[in-house]
Enzyme design. Structure first.
Site, mmCIF file in Angstrom:
data_model
loop_
_atom_site.group_PDB
_atom_site.id
_atom_site.type_symbol
_atom_site.label_atom_id
_atom_site.label_comp_id
_atom_site.label_asym_id
_atom_site.label_seq_id
_atom_site.Cartn_x
_atom_site.Cartn_y
_atom_site.Cartn_z
ATOM 1 N N ARG A 108 39.323 -13.994 -2.479
ATOM 2 C CA ARG A 108 39.487 -15.301 -2.508
ATOM 3 C C ARG A 108 40.684 -15.432 -3.273
ATOM 4 O O ARG A 108 40.671 -15.276 -4.347
ATOM 5 C CB ARG A 108 38.065 -16.114 -2.822
ATOM 6 C CG ARG A 108 38.598 -17.683 -2.937
ATOM 7 C CD ARG A 108 37.749 -18.714 -3.069
ATOM 8 N NE ARG A 108 37.031 -18.788 -1.684
ATOM 9 C CZ ARG A 108 36.289 -19.930 -1.577
ATOM 10 N NH1 ARG A 108 35.990 -20.859 -2.400
ATOM 11 N NH2 ARG A 108 35.815 -20.223 -0.329
ATOM 12 N N HIS A 135 40.861 -19.425 6.615
ATOM 13 C CA HIS A 135 39.522 -19.220 5.934
ATOM 14 C C HIS A 135 38.649 -18.807 7.222
ATOM 15 O O HIS A 135 37.809 -19.527 7.663
ATOM 16 C CB HIS A 135 39.061 -20.794 5.551
ATOM 17 C CG HIS A 135 37.696 -20.438 4.636
ATOM 18 N ND1 HIS A 135 37.217 -19.421 4.435
ATOM 19 C CD2 HIS A 135 36.830 -21.604 4.133
ATOM 20 C CE1 HIS A 135 36.055 -19.690 3.499
ATOM 21 N NE2 HIS A 135 36.138 -20.890 3.467
ATOM 22 N N GLN A 138 34.726 -19.097 7.385
ATOM 23 C CA GLN A 138 34.235 -20.114 7.620
ATOM 24 C C GLN A 138 34.465 -20.832 9.101
ATOM 25 O O GLN A 138 33.273 -21.237 9.877
ATOM 26 C CB GLN A 138 34.886 -21.314 6.713
ATOM 27 C CG GLN A 138 34.294 -22.784 6.857
ATOM 28 C CD GLN A 138 32.901 -23.006 6.304
ATOM 29 O OE1 GLN A 138 32.519 -22.460 4.978
ATOM 30 N NE2 GLN A 138 32.057 -23.580 7.188
ATOM 31 N N ASP A 230 37.914 -32.161 6.419
ATOM 32 C CA ASP A 230 37.743 -31.143 5.200
ATOM 33 C C ASP A 230 38.345 -31.942 4.094
ATOM 34 O O ASP A 230 38.958 -32.995 4.238
ATOM 35 C CB ASP A 230 38.531 -29.775 5.378
ATOM 36 C CG ASP A 230 38.570 -29.023 4.143
ATOM 37 O OD1 ASP A 230 37.679 -28.801 3.307
ATOM 38 O OD2 ASP A 230 39.417 -27.896 3.989
ATOM 39 N N CYS A 270 33.173 -27.856 6.125
ATOM 40 C CA CYS A 270 33.051 -26.650 5.470
ATOM 41 C C CYS A 270 32.474 -26.969 4.035
ATOM 42 O O CYS A 270 31.766 -26.009 3.549
ATOM 43 C CB CYS A 270 34.172 -26.026 5.454
ATOM 44 S SG CYS A 270 35.572 -26.516 4.316
ATOM 45 N N ARG A 298 26.659 -19.544 6.978
ATOM 46 C CA ARG A 298 27.617 -18.453 6.423
ATOM 47 C C ARG A 298 26.847 -17.340 6.125
ATOM 48 O O ARG A 298 27.546 -16.080 6.409
ATOM 49 C CB ARG A 298 28.346 -19.160 5.088
ATOM 50 C CG ARG A 298 29.097 -20.243 5.380
ATOM 51 C CD ARG A 298 30.598 -19.936 5.840
ATOM 52 N NE ARG A 298 31.174 -18.896 5.153
ATOM 53 C CZ ARG A 298 32.052 -19.183 3.928
ATOM 54 N NH1 ARG A 298 32.095 -20.573 3.552
ATOM 55 N NH2 ARG A 298 32.481 -18.441 3.207
HETATM 56 N N1 CP Z 1 32.934 -23.666 2.438
HETATM 57 C C1 CP Z 1 33.214 -22.823 1.402
HETATM 58 O O1 CP Z 1 33.984 -21.865 1.432
HETATM 59 O O2 CP Z 1 32.756 -23.129 0.092
HETATM 60 P P1 CP Z 1 32.895 -22.514 -1.145
HETATM 61 O O3 CP Z 1 34.289 -23.044 -1.663
HETATM 62 O O4 CP Z 1 31.892 -23.129 -1.942
HETATM 63 O O5 CP Z 1 32.840 -21.087 -1.274
HETATM 64 N N1 NVA Z 2 40.489 -26.337 2.210
HETATM 65 C C1 NVA Z 2 39.512 -26.264 1.343
HETATM 66 C C2 NVA Z 2 38.510 -25.582 1.713
HETATM 67 C C3 NVA Z 2 37.250 -25.184 0.806
HETATM 68 C C4 NVA Z 2 36.364 -24.275 1.443
HETATM 69 C C5 NVA Z 2 40.298 -25.436 -0.002
HETATM 70 O O1 NVA Z 2 41.033 -24.514 0.210
HETATM 71 O O2 NVA Z 2 39.991 -25.834 -0.955
#
Ligand code: CP
Ligand code: NVA
Length: 315
Positions: A108, A135, A138, A230, A270, A298
């Protein structure tokens, strides 16, 4: 450990075919049912997933970690700040070293380029657990969750309301790959990147899908089978928050907007969500919302991804 010639990665939807997604979901159904029946197979016994986090996470961390454990393997939580990466070790070196210890790496990160570098230098599979641009885990989960409730998405209409962000980009790629109709309602200057959009619009025309960007949320939501949104401020954009709250006024998913969609339409987010900003509490917690199934899935979808990439199971 996998060797370099056969390893597969999951950085974006470019790394998986529509047929593989179909088979991944069949496997996910099986995994989910087996777990609920207490009959989980230990398909990743003795395997280790390294998980590098440069950004916070609840769902991604816990679902990958629990998923590995449930399949008989283990996961290592690696906070980038606590690694030598935080002191400037090159990602390419980190990728090569970790490949000597673990069987797969979830990353990440901020710049999408980082997951590409990891994939280039690691000899084990790299899974994108969210970058600034995509992502995929997700959105694969969201597709699975829709299918669980309503059957295949092919030919259906999905409305994306709000930011043209990493989630939106993965939805755009999914629409092109699977062949459904995606309409994104984004404010001026917050739409998806033009190059990706035009590329995927071309691909979508070959799969029977379509992708349009509009300004009016009601136009996007009209007769939709699924409405998604989102956060307006993604991780790394905190300094822009005030500006974004102003720019996205009018893009909240509320009960009136959901009435534009089909009566049987689902709502997804998400998470993490901000009730009263991008979505009202009524929609989040209402009858059309499947956000808790979405979050749970997930775990199941990623277990299938882990088996596919780290295990001996071929899709
Ligand atoms: N939706 C998602 O990826 O959540 P987190 O940021 O909690 O991992
Ligand atoms: N668009 C958001 C998604 C979080 C899971 C971010 O990148 O923070």
């Amino acid at each position: 450990m996998n060797n370099q010639t056969t390893k597969r990665d999951l950085l974006t939807f470019d790394d998986i075919t529509a047929e593989e997604i179909r088979r991944l979901f069949l496997r996910t159904h099986h995994i989910k049912q087996a777990q609920k029946a207490g009959e989980q197979e230990l398909t990743l016994k003795g395997r280790t997933l390294g998980m590098i986090f440069e950004k916070p996470s609840t769902r991604t961390r816990v679902s990958f970690e629990t998923g590995m454990f449930q399949l008989g393997g283990q996961a290592l939580f690696l906070s980038a700040q606590d690694m030598q990466l935080g002191r400037g070790e090159e990602l390419s070196d980190c990728a090569r070293v970790l490949s000597r210890y673990v069987d797969g790496i979830m990353v990440r990160t901020f710049a999408h380029k980082n997951v590409e570098i990891m994939a280039e230098y690691a000899t084990v599979p790299i899974i994108n657990g969210l970058s600034d641009d995509f992502h995929p885990c997700q959105v694969l989960t969201d597709l699975f969750t829709f299918e669980e409730h309503r059957g295949p998405l092919t030919g259906k209409k999905v409305a994306w309301i709000g930011d043209g962000n990493n989630m939106a980009n993965s939805w755009i790629q999914a629409a092109a790959k699977i062949g459904f109709h995606l309409v994104l309602a984004c404010p001026v200057n917050y739409g998806p990147e033009a190059k990706l959009l035009s590329q995927m619009q071309r691909e979508a025309s070959a799969t029977g899908g379509s992708i349009h960007v509009v300004r009016n949320p009601a136009e996007a939501a009209a007769a939709a089978d699924l409405v998604c949104t989102d956060t307006w401020t993604s991780m790394g954009q905190e300094s822009e928050q005030q500006r974004r709250v102003r720019a996205f006024a009018g893009y909240r998913v509320d009960e009136a907007l959901m009435r534009e969609a089909k009566p049987e339409a689902l709502f997804m987010h998400c998470l993490p969500a901000h009730r009263g900003e991008e979505v009202t509490a009524g929609v989040m917690d209402g009858a059309q919302s499947v956000i808790w199934d979405e979050a749970e899935n997930r775990l199941h979808v990623q277990k299938a991804i882990l088996e596919w990439l780290l295990g001996k199971i071929t899709l």
